[in-house]
Design a protein around this motif. Structure first.
Motif, PDB file in Angstrom:
ATOM      1  N   ALA A  14       0.134  -0.860  -0.407  1.00  0.00           N
ATOM      2  CA  ALA A  14      -0.309   0.226   0.555  1.00  0.00           C
ATOM      3  C   ALA A  14       1.166   0.452   0.310  1.00  0.00           C
ATOM      4  N   ALA A  15       2.135   1.138   0.690  1.00  0.00           N
ATOM      5  CA  ALA A  15       2.928   2.781   0.830  1.00  0.00           C
ATOM      6  C   ALA A  15       3.081   2.580  -0.213  1.00  0.00           C
ATOM      7  N   ALA A  36      -4.051   6.374   7.656  1.00  0.00           N
ATOM      8  CA  ALA A  36      -5.010   6.446   6.248  1.00  0.00           C
ATOM      9  C   ALA A  36      -6.377   7.636   5.884  1.00  0.00           C
ATOM     10  N   PHE A  37      -6.359   8.162   7.167  1.00  0.00           N
ATOM     11  CA  PHE A  37      -7.644   9.221   7.309  1.00  0.00           C
ATOM     12  C   PHE A  37      -6.572  10.786   7.212  1.00  0.00           C
ATOM     13  N   ILE A  38      -5.047  10.703   7.145  1.00  0.00           N
ATOM     14  CA  ILE A  38      -4.659  11.570   6.613  1.00  0.00           C
ATOM     15  C   ILE A  38      -4.262  11.777   5.155  1.00  0.00           C
ATOM     16  N   LEU A  39      -4.269  10.231   4.818  1.00  0.00           N
ATOM     17  CA  LEU A  39      -4.455  10.231   3.026  1.00  0.00           C
ATOM     18  C   LEU A  39      -5.653  10.331   3.033  1.00  0.00           C
ATOM     19  N   LEU A  40      -6.888  10.152   3.090  1.00  0.00           N
ATOM     20  CA  LEU A  40      -7.975  10.429   2.787  1.00  0.00           C
ATOM     21  C   LEU A  40      -8.447  11.511   2.845  1.00  0.00           C
ATOM     22  N   VAL A  88      -7.378   7.389  -1.591  1.00  0.00           N
ATOM     23  CA  VAL A  88      -8.454   7.340  -0.951  1.00  0.00           C
ATOM     24  C   VAL A  88      -9.005   5.519  -1.470  1.00  0.00           C
ATOM     25  N   SER A  89      -8.391   5.389  -2.108  1.00  0.00           N
ATOM     26  CA  SER A  89      -8.630   3.686  -2.357  1.00  0.00           C
ATOM     27  C   SER A  89      -7.612   2.937  -1.057  1.00  0.00           C
ATOM     28  N   LEU A 120      -6.924   0.174   4.006  1.00  0.00           N
ATOM     29  CA  LEU A 120      -5.702   0.890   5.078  1.00  0.00           C
ATOM     30  C   LEU A 120      -6.234   0.770   6.517  1.00  0.00           C
ATOM     31  N   HIS A 121      -7.818   1.608   6.285  1.00  0.00           N
ATOM     32  CA  HIS A 121      -8.137   1.198   7.380  1.00  0.00           C
ATOM     33  C   HIS A 121      -9.315   0.552   7.718  1.00  0.00           C
TER      34      HIS A 121
END
Lengths: 351, 351
Positions: free
Chosen positions: A179-180, B180-184, B337-338, B343-344
């Motif tokens: 993923a990274a 994951a939230f930062i990435l979102l 986002v995907s 990751l979430h």
């Protein structure tokens, strides 16, 4: 164009490929390297790994800054082939100098002697061949993609390196590390976005195929170098580099004869060279050596992260040096790359 | 502007705040909810959670498509305050209709009776107050940021929701879920990038402060609604919604009197309404109810992911409906986002 050619050679020129079958047969797993190469403690290994990674990052970003500087100073009329030859020659000279020092201090041993077997040396010319193929393709791809679009498509190298690293070296990445890696590719591309980037979506099918083939060639090249260098973990890296660069010199000499023989004969070898040309050659030689060192003491994944961070560093430094403006896309891309690095390190722990 | 006002009310209007101290005192931990609400099996819970999440996603994306449609069809001259009032009234009516059905089938119980205590009902007007404050600020922020810039800055809501979810509801997110939230947030912003997005970087300090305050208000509002709805897990959601929406109606009635009394008196309540206005009101009412359901059966994190996915879905659907073009930034943002969603879900397992 000129810069890109030197740069591509530099990154991929020190690449050696072996027969995949033979590699598979010898099962070059991470575990093997760890036990075979374990002469120093874990801590000193980590330190060495950090130093070569840092060196690669700094050299790669200063490389890009030299290019901006040279572009600002005007165009240079030097032959790209002669510059490429000098980069290889300089790397050869540095490797020999380092070896000389080692011989004086430690004496000549089985691992640091320059003489070699046909079995060992036979794979060393292959990177130069890969380089030639990639360089040839590079001329064709510009029929389908413009230069900024090509810079965007080059980020596919990140994915191809990850995939080939897994397949050829049989090293596993955890789910989080995969993923990274996808994030690293998306983040780097985002950071490079500019208002005209959408052109790349209009790339015709042939352009995509060529971009993917070139990414695979580049990935192959990187992963093969690592395989070859790590195949003999106790062999001194300077000897391995010497043989890599000797073939690099040879193939570049052929390129000079084919492409620029008349120009060199009429105008001279160093025609069009300036201080900045020499600085760029020095920088490319040093970062080429840093790439080899990262292959020896770390791996291709570290190399990819290192050069990605260098790309971001370059942009930040350019703000101060050249008054560049950072885009919102750059900040977003940098955030994604940072999270990617964090996830890669977390993923390693949880593997 | 008109749309945004309806939309913001819709998302945040069904929000109830309580005294933070009292929430802390009652220790509304995730564990509590799980044990208190556990009348049905895990599987049916998961199914219900999926259905409400899917409903929210579909309704939110069709919302955005209705806006594009309405923009294409021309400008509407209806009063925003009357439309907002009708949204609340419709939500009230839906809640009452659902309750009527339940009363007929199951009879009136302690949990589904409409009558309430002052202690229970006292917190329900607070969302309307939060909504008023946020709406007021919204007029001021446009002195510093333009409308597209505001859309970009609204992605800060994602971060503020995560932070307040952690602080107020005391629910833990794993390290990977934070990443994951930062990435979102980065991914959603990237997907919305357009050539003029860089303007947002010129936002003056006051604009940033206001954007952050508004993000915190919005986050507070969402997290408070969840806290209030989950505070009485056995209480029927339709009763909780009814009381939320009654106060929403009341405050919107006051807004009509203050802002648009003359217009409504002279031109009539439904002046400027068209079929699409009614469709938008219906859609907002349904998605408002879906938000409440997600708060009851899932949480704010699910809500944020759901609306983010809806944003991406809208863009894809718009390609087919309106011939929109997807940008490279959109593909990159969607990728991020995907990966964030992946990751979430991984982060949940490893927590």
């Amino acid at each position: 164009m000129e810069y890109r050619k030197i740069k591509d050679q530099d990154k991929d020129g020190d690449v050696v490929a072996d027969d995949i079958e033979s590699l598979h047969g010898k099962a070059l797993s991470a575990g093997n390297f760890a036990t075979l190469g374990g002469s120093s403690s874990e801590k000193s290994k980590w330190k060495r790994k950090s130093i070569v990674t840092l060196a690669l990052t700094v050299l790669t970003s200063s490389q890009a800054i030299l290019i901006v500087w040279s572009k600002r100073a005007g165009k240079y009329e030097y032959c790209v082939t002669t510059a490429n030859f000098l980069v290889e020659a300089l790397k050869c000279a540095f490797s020999l100098a380092a070896l000389g020092r080692i011989w004086r201090n430690e004496g000549v041993t089985e691992d640091n002697r320059l003489s070699t077997t046909l079995d060992e040396v036979s794979v060393y010319p292959i990177p130069a061949v890969l380089y030639l193929v990639k360089n040839l393709l590079q001329y064709y791809i510009f029929a389908y993609v413009d230069a900024p679009g090509y810079q965007i498509l080059k980020n596919l190298n990140i994915i191809s390196t990850g995939v080939l690293y897994r397949i050829i070296l049989k090293k596993k990445l955890s789910e989080i590390q995969w993923a990274a890696f996808i994030l690293l590719c998306a983040g780097c591309t985002t950071a490079q976005l500019n208002p005209s980037s959408d052109h790349v979506l209009q790339t015709p099918f042939q352009g995509w195929v060529m971009a993917i083939v070139m990414a695979l060639l580049s990935g192959f090249a990187g992963v093969y170098t690592e395989a070859i260098i790590k195949k003999r973990p106790s062999r001194n890296i300077n000897v391995q580099n010497f043989w890599l660069y000797v073939f690099g010199m040879a193939f570049n000499a052929i390129a000079i004869v084919i492409q620029d023989f008349d120009a060199v004969m009429n105008k001279g070898f160093f025609h069009g060279y300036s201080l900045i040309t020499f600085l760029m050659i020095l920088n490319h030689a040093l970062s080429g050596i840093a790439v080899s060192m990262v292959m020896k003491y770390a791996d291709n994944i570290v190399k990819v992260y290192s050069t990605s961070v260098a790309m971001l560093l370059t942009a930040v430094v350019s703000v101060f040096l050249f008054g560049f403006h950072l885009s919102l896309a750059f900040f977003l891309g940098s955030t994604v790359v940072s999270v990617s690095i964090y996830l890669h390190s977390i993923g390693k722990l949880q593997k």
